[in-house]
Design a protein around this motif. Structure first.
Motif, PDB file in Angstrom:
ATOM      1  N   HIS A 181       0.811  -1.218   0.000  1.00 10.48           N
ATOM      2  CA  HIS A 181       0.000   0.000   0.000  1.00 10.48           C
ATOM      3  C   HIS A 181       0.847   1.273   0.000  1.00 10.48           C
ATOM      4  O   HIS A 181       0.435   2.312  -0.495  1.00 10.48           O
ATOM      5  CB  HIS A 181      -0.957  -0.007   1.187  1.00 10.48           C
ATOM      6  N   HIS A 204      -7.650   1.434   0.691  1.00  9.58           N
ATOM      7  CA  HIS A 204      -7.389   0.757   1.960  1.00  9.58           C
ATOM      8  C   HIS A 204      -6.556   1.705   2.829  1.00  9.58           C
ATOM      9  O   HIS A 204      -5.616   2.335   2.339  1.00  9.58           O
ATOM     10  CB  HIS A 204      -6.638  -0.562   1.714  1.00  9.58           C
ATOM     11  N   THR A 221     -10.782  -4.613   3.291  1.00 16.89           N
ATOM     12  CA  THR A 221     -11.061  -5.263   2.006  1.00 16.89           C
ATOM     13  C   THR A 221     -12.556  -5.562   1.850  1.00 16.89           C
ATOM     14  O   THR A 221     -13.131  -5.272   0.806  1.00 16.89           O
ATOM     15  CB  THR A 221     -10.219  -6.553   1.877  1.00 16.89           C
ATOM     16  N   THR A 240      -5.747  -0.918  -3.449  1.00 12.90           N
ATOM     17  CA  THR A 240      -5.376  -1.977  -2.510  1.00 12.90           C
ATOM     18  C   THR A 240      -4.792  -3.119  -3.328  1.00 12.90           C
ATOM     19  O   THR A 240      -4.763  -3.039  -4.568  1.00 12.90           O
ATOM     20  CB  THR A 240      -6.558  -2.435  -1.619  1.00 12.90           C
TER      21      THR A 240
END
Ligand code: 13P
Ligand code: SF4
Length: 319
Positions: A181, A204, A221, A240
């Motif tokens: 990320h 995310h 998620t 993500t």
């Protein structure tokens, strides 16, 4: 293909023979996600994985994901056998938060409530007051803040910063990050958003602050998959791990899903936004572990007892 079908049917048979259930994370290979669903297991975010393993009656839980997910299953279910396709699958957040250094950090701030992300070792959890995942971090810290508690947060600085910003709590951050990320770039995302102005941006919270700032939805998620199903937008830019696209596409086949850029120049790169440790889970090692029972997760009983408390608090809070 024939070889794959053969592997899959052997995995099904082995699961049955071993009274085992397969629990997989959304970042694992689509073949594994499909098998988990077809065999009565589950595909889920990390909080739901913990809950599912805890509630299922199978005597063996096979966790396809990364090490902390297997350890969490074992901490919650000491009487069950917990297997993983490979115990080598770790996480940069776990690696970046060694238990002894973390204990020193806690010792230096005894006035703070220790909140750790699920992406940590059992030893780090054992030192914590609370465990959280990305789906409940905000709500839990909000509650602690309302009680006047000051927080020590580890290890993900981006999620920690997001939680601090959204709750206004006093949060002292450990300096850790997710290598996947961390690569999402604000500049490239801005360019992509200009190309697709009607797209909703899903992020995310392990992503850098500037990327999170651009999001229409920030979440775990499961929460991001839910957003694709429920928002009216036709297009989604998703920041993500790209393992998530399998389930998103399945749940919303008519929507267009676009990978958020990781290179800073608007270019996307299929291998960038994919966790190398999640990618270690394959059909071959999955079959081998169910048939041979190696790669079993063990947690020291003393550590387990200590780590259970903050984990159980999270499950009770989110029940
Ligand atoms: P979720 O809890 O949102 O699934 O994310 C955990 C994670 O980082 C897995 O790599
Ligand atoms: Fe860890 Fe990031 Fe991989 Fe998740 S995607 S397991 S947070 S390194």
């Amino acid at each position: 293909e024939a070889e794959k079908a053969e592997l899959e049917s052997r995995i099904r048979a082995a699961l049955k023979a071993e009274d085992a259930v397969l629990v997989a994370h959304y970042y694992t290979d689509p073949d594994i996600q499909r098998l988990a669903e077809e065999t009565g297991g589950c595909v889920a975010d990390s909080l739901e994985m913990a809950r599912f393993g805890n509630q299922h009656k199978a005597s063996t839980v096979v966790v396809a994901g990364v090490r902390f997910m297997g350890e969490t299953a074992k901490i919650l279910n000491p009487e069950k056998r917990v297997l993983m396709p490979t115990l080598e699958a770790t996480c940069s957040l776990d690696i970046g938060c060694p238990a002894d250094e973390f204990a020193d950090f806690c010792d230096q701030h005894p006035d703070r409530t220790v909140v750790v992300y699920a992406n940590t070792s059992a030893a780090v959890k054992a030192r914590a007051d609370w465990v959280v995942t990305s789906s409940c971090a905000q709500a839990i810290v909000e509650t602690l803040d309302a009680r006047g508690e000051k927080i020590l947060w580890a290890p993900d600085k981006h999620l920690g910063h997001y939680v601090q910003k959204t709750t206004g709590a006093d949060v002292l951050l450990w300096d850790g990050s997710c290598i996947v990320h961390e690569e999402f770039k604000f500049r490239g995302l801005e360019d992509l958003k200009a190309l697709y102005p009607d797209a909703a941006v899903l992020v995310h919270p392990e992503s850098p602050d500037a990327v999170v700032e651009m999001a229409d939805v920030v979440g775990s998620t499961s929460q991001l998959i839910h957003a694709v199903q429920t928002l009216p937008n036709e297009q989604f830019i998703v920041a993500t791990d790209n393992g998530i696209f399998y389930k998103m596409q399945q749940m919303a086949p008519n929507k267009t899903l676009i990978e958020a850029p990781t290179a800073g120049n608007g270019a996307t790169c299929r291998s960038c936004a994919h966790c190398p440790w999640m990618a270690m889970n394959g059909l071959e090692n999955l079959l081998s572990v169910i048939e041979n029972g190696d790669q079993e997760v063990h947690v020291d009983p003393e550590l387990r007892k200590k780590a259970l408390k903050p984990l159980q608090r999270m499950l009770d809070f989110t029940a």
